[in-house]
Design a protein around this motif. Structure first.
Motif, mmCIF file in Angstrom:
data_model
loop_
_atom_site.group_PDB
_atom_site.id
_atom_site.type_symbol
_atom_site.label_atom_id
_atom_site.label_comp_id
_atom_site.label_asym_id
_atom_site.label_seq_id
_atom_site.Cartn_x
_atom_site.Cartn_y
_atom_site.Cartn_z
ATOM 1 N N VAL A 160 0.871 -1.189 0.000
ATOM 2 C CA VAL A 160 0.000 0.000 0.000
ATOM 3 C C VAL A 160 0.903 1.232 0.000
ATOM 4 O O VAL A 160 1.673 1.451 0.934
ATOM 5 C CB VAL A 160 -0.927 0.023 1.240
ATOM 6 C CG1 VAL A 160 -1.802 1.279 1.228
ATOM 7 C CG2 VAL A 160 -1.787 -1.232 1.282
ATOM 8 N N HIS A 161 0.798 2.028 -1.067
ATOM 9 C CA HIS A 161 1.675 3.185 -1.259
ATOM 10 C C HIS A 161 0.932 4.443 -0.797
ATOM 11 O O HIS A 161 -0.183 4.702 -1.260
ATOM 12 C CB HIS A 161 1.999 3.271 -2.764
ATOM 13 C CG HIS A 161 3.220 4.068 -3.066
ATOM 14 N ND1 HIS A 161 4.004 3.797 -4.167
ATOM 15 C CD2 HIS A 161 3.797 5.109 -2.438
ATOM 16 C CE1 HIS A 161 5.009 4.647 -4.185
ATOM 17 N NE2 HIS A 161 4.901 5.450 -3.154
ATOM 18 N N MET A 162 1.496 5.221 0.084
ATOM 19 C CA MET A 162 0.826 6.431 0.586
ATOM 20 C C MET A 162 1.874 7.489 0.929
ATOM 21 O O MET A 162 3.056 7.174 1.014
ATOM 22 C CB MET A 162 0.034 6.126 1.850
ATOM 23 C CG MET A 162 -0.991 5.046 1.701
ATOM 24 S SD MET A 162 -2.515 5.405 2.575
ATOM 25 C CE MET A 162 -3.198 6.729 1.636
ATOM 26 N N ASP A 163 1.404 8.724 1.178
ATOM 27 C CA ASP A 163 2.360 9.701 1.694
ATOM 28 C C ASP A 163 2.057 9.981 3.167
ATOM 29 O O ASP A 163 1.190 9.344 3.767
ATOM 30 C CB ASP A 163 2.442 10.951 0.806
ATOM 31 C CG ASP A 163 1.262 11.890 0.985
ATOM 32 O OD1 ASP A 163 0.405 11.614 1.837
ATOM 33 O OD2 ASP A 163 1.199 12.899 0.260
ATOM 34 N N GLU A 164 2.759 10.968 3.711
ATOM 35 C CA GLU A 164 2.719 11.161 5.165
ATOM 36 C C GLU A 164 1.362 11.626 5.687
ATOM 37 O O GLU A 164 1.089 11.532 6.886
ATOM 38 C CB GLU A 164 3.833 12.131 5.608
ATOM 39 C CG GLU A 164 3.721 13.568 5.109
ATOM 40 C CD GLU A 164 4.116 13.760 3.650
ATOM 41 O OE1 GLU A 164 4.557 12.786 3.004
ATOM 42 O OE2 GLU A 164 3.955 14.890 3.164
ATOM 43 N N LYS A 165 0.477 12.120 4.802
ATOM 44 C CA LYS A 165 -0.804 12.641 5.305
ATOM 45 C C LYS A 165 -1.633 11.559 5.994
ATOM 46 O O LYS A 165 -2.115 11.758 7.092
ATOM 47 C CB LYS A 165 -1.593 13.246 4.143
ATOM 48 C CG LYS A 165 -1.280 14.702 3.955
ATOM 49 C CD LYS A 165 -2.021 15.271 2.777
ATOM 50 C CE LYS A 165 -1.113 16.217 2.037
ATOM 51 N NZ LYS A 165 -0.028 15.565 1.313
ATOM 52 N N SER A 202 10.040 12.108 0.432
ATOM 53 C CA SER A 202 9.820 10.674 0.625
ATOM 54 C C SER A 202 8.331 10.348 0.620
ATOM 55 O O SER A 202 7.494 11.190 0.935
ATOM 56 C CB SER A 202 10.448 10.208 1.939
ATOM 57 O OG SER A 202 10.075 11.059 2.980
ATOM 58 N N ASP A 203 8.015 9.134 0.229
ATOM 59 C CA ASP A 203 6.698 8.571 0.511
ATOM 60 C C ASP A 203 6.907 7.147 1.004
ATOM 61 O O ASP A 203 8.064 6.704 1.162
ATOM 62 C CB ASP A 203 5.705 8.714 -0.663
ATOM 63 C CG ASP A 203 6.184 8.113 -1.951
ATOM 64 O OD1 ASP A 203 7.106 7.276 -1.925
ATOM 65 O OD2 ASP A 203 5.618 8.444 -3.015
ATOM 66 N N TYR A 204 5.815 6.428 1.281
ATOM 67 C CA TYR A 204 5.928 5.200 2.073
ATOM 68 C C TYR A 204 5.146 4.053 1.450
ATOM 69 O O TYR A 204 4.088 4.266 0.861
ATOM 70 C CB TYR A 204 5.422 5.460 3.503
ATOM 71 C CG TYR A 204 6.066 6.696 4.063
ATOM 72 C CD1 TYR A 204 7.389 6.674 4.487
ATOM 73 C CD2 TYR A 204 5.384 7.910 4.052
ATOM 74 C CE1 TYR A 204 8.017 7.824 4.914
ATOM 75 C CE2 TYR A 204 6.011 9.072 4.480
ATOM 76 C CZ TYR A 204 7.325 9.026 4.915
ATOM 77 O OH TYR A 204 7.956 10.163 5.324
ATOM 78 N N ILE A 205 5.667 2.856 1.578
ATOM 79 C CA ILE A 205 4.976 1.679 1.057
ATOM 80 C C ILE A 205 4.910 0.659 2.194
ATOM 81 O O ILE A 205 5.952 0.243 2.714
ATOM 82 C CB ILE A 205 5.729 1.085 -0.153
ATOM 83 C CG1 ILE A 205 5.906 2.156 -1.246
ATOM 84 C CG2 ILE A 205 4.980 -0.139 -0.718
ATOM 85 C CD1 ILE A 205 6.911 1.787 -2.318
ATOM 86 N N MET A 206 3.664 0.291 2.560
ATOM 87 C CA MET A 206 3.497 -0.720 3.621
ATOM 88 C C MET A 206 3.400 -2.084 2.980
ATOM 89 O O MET A 206 2.712 -2.235 1.977
ATOM 90 C CB MET A 206 2.195 -0.481 4.384
ATOM 91 C CG MET A 206 2.178 0.776 5.167
ATOM 92 S SD MET A 206 0.463 1.083 5.677
ATOM 93 C CE MET A 206 0.260 2.728 5.042
ATOM 94 N N PHE A 207 4.069 -3.051 3.573
ATOM 95 C CA PHE A 207 4.081 -4.419 3.046
ATOM 96 C C PHE A 207 3.442 -5.344 4.078
ATOM 97 O O PHE A 207 3.940 -5.466 5.201
ATOM 98 C CB PHE A 207 5.548 -4.803 2.755
ATOM 99 C CG PHE A 207 5.807 -6.249 2.421
ATOM 100 C CD1 PHE A 207 4.847 -7.066 1.846
ATOM 101 C CD2 PHE A 207 7.067 -6.800 2.674
ATOM 102 C CE1 PHE A 207 5.111 -8.409 1.547
ATOM 103 C CE2 PHE A 207 7.354 -8.123 2.374
ATOM 104 C CZ PHE A 207 6.357 -8.934 1.820
ATOM 105 N N PHE A 221 -0.017 6.936 8.290
ATOM 106 C CA PHE A 221 0.050 6.432 9.668
ATOM 107 C C PHE A 221 -1.328 5.947 10.134
ATOM 108 O O PHE A 221 -1.440 4.953 10.852
ATOM 109 C CB PHE A 221 0.638 7.508 10.587
ATOM 110 C CG PHE A 221 1.997 7.931 10.109
ATOM 111 C CD1 PHE A 221 3.103 7.150 10.373
ATOM 112 C CD2 PHE A 221 2.156 9.067 9.317
ATOM 113 C CE1 PHE A 221 4.356 7.494 9.878
ATOM 114 C CE2 PHE A 221 3.404 9.421 8.820
ATOM 115 C CZ PHE A 221 4.504 8.632 9.088
ATOM 116 N N THR A 222 -2.379 6.654 9.680
ATOM 117 C CA THR A 222 -3.739 6.243 10.041
ATOM 118 C C THR A 222 -4.090 4.949 9.308
ATOM 119 O O THR A 222 -4.653 4.017 9.892
ATOM 120 C CB THR A 222 -4.733 7.361 9.636
ATOM 121 O OG1 THR A 222 -4.173 8.605 10.002
ATOM 122 C CG2 THR A 222 -6.075 7.168 10.293
#
Ligand SMILES: C[S@@+](CC[C@H](N)C(=O)[O-])C[C@H]1O[C@@H](n2cnc3c(N)ncnc32)[C@H](O)[C@@H]1O
Length: 394
Positions: A133-138, A179-184, A141-142
């Motif tokens: 799941v690819h998301m940014d900091e906004k 940066s952005d984030y990808i949850m695995f 975390f939620t």
């Protein structure tokens, strides 16, 4: 660096807290909605390196995924990548100024929008399947808490930080955000993972493999023992030596003899044996959870489709390679320009993607038609591919 030692005490399974907000539905309510019909709008066939099939469902992905479940796709998807809206409160336009999609939802409305879709995605996944799941900091975390609720904290594997752009000389009072984030996550503890490697840089290779043998081959010296006492052969003496206190040999005494005979044991001047591990035998550097080399194109005009927020295809290929094998079935419920479909096609994976934007439909059709016309397919090894385009009935 201080490193904690696992206590060995059994961990509590499941979540003992939940996120609560106005409008949170029950899973039953989400799963028990009726499915809509899918109507074929186009079929494109052609030749390709791989025998693959793809489907794009044009319409709201909630309806589209319900229809897939209704069709019998529950538990059939091997891997998922999604790059949904990020609650930016912005509109996104193509390079020729057409509205691609609006990203206006925020707060509880956005969270529930994501939760409903993630629950359907989980139902579509195989027990051995995984999801990025690819998301940014906004909202990342939620949505992480929502992912923990849906997939289980124990099935969370990585929080990948990706460098998404070149450094910014921001005028606001903050550090440049690049940066952005990808949850695995996986659906269960039995999931597929193909370790990925990057090529050694000369500098890193020389630091890691700092010794050279008589043939000029680079190697490093590694201990031949590992933590923990063993009662079997690996706990027995070798050449009159016991493994150090609290440790055991990594190999049986016979195997250590073989390694020594092959010249793969280095003996220090005080008689301490270590194993020689050669650079030439290394697959490269094992990838870590910070990706520095996969930023998106800074200018959407130079990309294939001109669709906004198009992701770097090398990034998507890397992610798919890590959790799928050839012939597996990949799902992307927020297809956009179709980067995931293209990556899956390139790798010989089958795919299903969904999007509600007409511009996304056009972008993916453009990619598939390009693939159909491509001439550099080896004529002796051509295979067949077919892609169907379907629309969710109103
Ligand atoms: C960030 S973009 C995806 C970009 C894509 N990863 C790429 O590389 O081009 C998000 C996409 O989600 C789609 N989308 C948003 N809400 C949707 C919904 N309810 N159903 C289907 N697609 C939706 C938008 O149309 C948009 O194309």
């Amino acid at each position: 660096m201080a490193t904690g030692v696992p206590s060995g005490k059994s961990k509590k399974q499941g979540m003992d807290f939940q996120i609560s907000y106005v409008g949170k539905k029950s899973e039953e309510e989400i799963l028990n909605q009726p499915a809509k019909q899918l109507n074929r709008i186009n079929l494109i066939e052609g030749n390709h390196e791989f025998e693959t099939s793809g489907r794009m469902i044009y319409g709201d992905n909630l309806d589209g995924m319900r229809s897939l479940l209704n069709e019998g796709f529950a538990g059939k998807i091997d891997a998922v990548y999604i790059d949904p809206p990020y609650a930016t409160q912005s509109d996104f336009f193509t390079s020729d100024q057409k509205l691609a999609y609006e990203d206006r939802m925020t707060g509880a409305e956005f969270i529930e929008f994501m939760r409903e879709r993630l629950i359907l995605i989980r139902e579509l996944m195989k027990p051995t399947g995984s999801i990025f799941v690819h998301m940014d900091e906004k909202m990342a975390f939620t949505i992480k808490i929502i992912m923990d609720e849906i997939f289980g904290q124990q099935n969370f594997h990585n929080w990948i930080t990706r460098k998404k752009s070149n450094p910014k000389n921001t005028v606001t009072k903050k550090f440049g955000d690049i940066s952005d984030y990808i949850m695995f996550y996986s659906k269960s503890s039995k999931y597929k993972f193909n370790k990925q490697y990057t090529a050694w840089s000369e500098d890193a290779a020389f630091k890691e493999y700092s010794y050279k043998d008589d043939d000029d081959e680079r190697y490093k010296k590694v201990p031949i023992y590992a933590p923990g006492v063993r009662n079997g052969k690996t706990g027995e003496p070798w050449r009159g030596m016991m493994p150090p206190k609290g440790k055991h040999w990594q190999y049986t005494p016979e195997k250590l003899d073989e390694l020594d005979a092959a010249g793969l044991i280095y003996w220090s001047s005080n008689g301490n044996p270590r194993k020689k591990v050669y650079l030439k035998d290394s697959k490269g550097m094992a990838m870590q959870d910070i990706f520095m080399d996969y930023k998106d194109a800074h200018n959407q005009n130079i990309e294939v489709t001109g669709y906004p927020t198009e992701k770097n295809i090398d990034l998507i290929e890397l992610l798919l390679k890590s959790i799928t094998d050839q012939g597996d079935l990949v799902l992307d419920a927020f297809s956009g320009s179709g980067t995931t479909a293209q990556a899956a096609m390139n790798l010989g994976r089958n795919w299903i993607v969904l999007d509600s934007s007409n511009e996304a439909l056009k972008a993916l059709r453009g990619r598939v038609e390009y693939e159909q016309k491509r001439e550099n397919v080896d004529l002796f090894s051509v295979n067949h591919f077919s892609v169907s385009f379907e629309k969710v009935a109103k």
